[in-house]
Motif scaffolding. Structure first.
Motif: not given
Length: 249
Positions: A11-24, A62-68
């Motif tokens: 549930h990535l959301d700009p209001a919860r940037p820590e989740h995008l950071a954790a995914l990265g 971009d994070a997913f692209r670096a992974f693949s």
């Protein structure tokens, strides 16, 4: 690369940037190490079209692209929040879309993969919405609307969903056991992995061809959840997400 990872309901959301950071962090750590990553729906709190090129979305891509690009395979499944994810998004990430109800071989174990919302058959109102939202004509009409109008529609749909769910009985929003047995027997598997319900657990399932297990991924909040699959089987695990975690620039 002798293991695979499965996640859902970030549930990535700009209001919860820590989740995008954790995914990265996850993608950097396991890119080129994990053989495959499966994202089983609701990656985003809302996805209004692949043309929404906000900085937040671009960072995720971009994070997913670096992974693949590091050599790991990447697969996305639609959820009930991001059913408008398209081929353009998957291609930009270096991944591919897979259908609800796909059976994959996870290091010797055949597993049925689902988001899980189709299993909640007792929620008839939601199933009616689901049928509409998956209709190609409805999706084409939605994607033809201006981006700002789609943002407003998505916001209204989220608010309506929250209000509707607050008045529903708990069992209605969980999976229907008979439907679980039906889809697993139909697929001929003893393991099912899904998300959606936000109730992480491993359940025993009595099947026509023997005992099975239903693996339920948790949503990302204070904890992050994944399933690790390797030659020894499947493991459901969680870890704490630092609320102060920042996205690397």
């Amino acid at each position: 690369m002798s293991y695979s990872l499965l996640i859902s309901d970030l549930h990535l959301d700009p209001a919860r940037p820590e989740h995008l950071a954790a995914l990265g962090d996850l993608l950097r750590q396991h890119g080129g190490q994990a053989q495959r990553l499966y994202v089983l729906g609701d990656l985003f709190e809302a996805w209004i079209g692949d043309d929404d090129d906000s900085d937040f979305n671009r960072t995720a891509i971009d994070a997913f692209r670096a992974f693949s690009d590091a050599g790991s395979e990447l697969y996305f499944m639609h959820g009930n929040r991001d059913f408008l994810l398209g081929e353009a998004f998957a291609t930009a990430c270096g991944g591919a879309l897979i259908d609800e109800g796909t059976v994959v071989d996870l290091h010797g174990t055949p597993v049925l993969l689902m988001h899980g919302d189709s299993l909640c058959t007792r929620d008839t109102a939601y199933q009616q919405f689901r049928a509409m939202a998956r209709d190609p004509h409805w999706q084409s009409a939605m994607l033809a609307k201006p981006l700002q109008e789609r943002r407003m529609i998505a916001q209204g749909m989220r608010m309506q969903s929250q209000g509707n769910n607050a008045n529903k009985a708990e069992n209605i929003m969980d999976v229907t056991p008979e439907e679980v047995v039906r889809v697993m027997d139909q697929a001929g598997v003893r393991d099912l992995i899904h998300g959606h319900t936000h109730r992480p657990a491993v359940h025993d399932v009595p099947l026509a061809h023997g005992a099975g297990k239903r693996w339920v991924l948790g949503d990302w909040g204070k904890l992050g959840w994944w399933i690790i699959a390797d030659g020894s089987g499947l493991r459901l695990e969680s870890w704490e997400i630092d609320p102060e975690l920042k996205v690397e620039s």
